[in-house]
Design a protein around this motif. Sequence first.
Motif: not given
Length: 483
Positions: A70-72, A74-87, A89-95, A207-209
């Motif tokens: 929920l915190a991610l 709500a953030i007005t920034q794009g947040v993208i989480v990936a595994d060590s290979s770059g796949a 795993l998660y994107r918040n609504p902004y991203a 990654a933060l956008i």
Amino acid sequence: MSSVNVTGHLPWAGGIVVFVLLLAGLVLAGVVAWREHRRFVGAEENRRRNEALHSRRMGELARSETRLRLALDAITQGVIVADSSGAVLYRNPYAQPFTEARHGEALVEATVAELFAEAAGGRVAEREVELFGPPRRCLFICAMPLRFASALDGSDDQLSRQSGPELDQLNRQSGPELDQLNRQSGPELDNLNRQYGLVGQDFGLVALIDDVTEPRRLDAMRRDFVSNISHELRTPMGALSLLAETLIGETDPEVVSRLAVRVQTEATRLSDIVDDLLELSRIENNETSERYPVVIQQVVTEALSRVKPAADQKQMLLDVVLPSPDLVVRADRRQLTTAVSNLLDNAIKYSEAGSQVGVTTRINGDCVEVEVRDQGYGIPLNHQKRIFERFYQVDPARERTGGGIGLGLAIVRHVATNHGGEVKVESKVGEGSTFKLLVPISDGAPEPEADSHDLDLAAWSGSRSALAVGMQPDHRSAQPVGA
């Protein structure tokens, strides 16, 4: 007899021994059974306690995960989480929209993949991407590895040094939510990570956008403002300095008088620049000022009184058609009068001496239209879309000799926007220009008239300029535009 008695008691003694042995066996079996029962009960209690602890921990983990998500989100920034290979795993609504990006925004997805590849090497990677739109956007993207660093190994400090000022800015912008989350989950998370040997392990990439379009635009506006105002102030101030230096050693009264007039002219120009800046700042900061019903006739006549000296000096004819006194708009009277007077001032300023400037007020749909026409130089078509920008000048050389600094029409546009109206321009080079200011009509009693600013039409009869005044008898019967 004695031997017979002994022999007769033997069966009874054996029974006692058997009974004692049986009782001892039962007692021993009971003790063993009781111990086994206690052991079973203890094991069951431990199992239930462990299950309850596991369930509570799983609930806490679920709540922590939900809180983090929920915190991610709500953030007005794009947040993208990936595994060590770059796949991913998660994107918040902004991203999320960038996964469905079309045209220029597809660059964001490609840039994130490239930065993930760089961040997989253990360093922070950042890049600025400009999308030409429309609308035009500027995005700052920063990718970094997710690694739990012990407070003793200094890895977090190294990461902070690598991330630089841009990441610090992102952290400050996203601050309150993440700070609260860190305070709530920090100690428990640290203990768990150390307990399970997770310190120093890599957990993927993030990654933060951040959309930095508005900050970049404001920075550009500030730079342009400083550059433009410095340039505009330098001209009159340089002239004043030179004139003052010449006056110091001058003894000829005629030359002194001529130079004094020049000093007065440059001082007036400098004062006008400051007045325009203050007026624009006041209007921009007063967008939601209180509105009152205002008689449009009073606005036009007051604006005419402001430009009367300039019209007198150039011997110009003002052809004015005033509206009926009961034609009312809901407006900030001061702002509206400033807008009309700026249009009149420009018409006089950029017209030849002895020419004519027309002012007509009419109804255009549900708006009052104030039209100002001149017979001046005209505005080239490629400049007409930009003349309402601050500091924009069609002919800078002419502006420096007899015009302003390009703020008058910017003020008119702001006033029109503040009142829910608009301003239009029609112009041909060599034939003059026509500006139309439209403001919505209002019903209601007018604001008390400010007599000190009203136009005394009789005072114009003896002036060097000529004033032709017409009056529409009833604003409801006035011919609308396009009729």
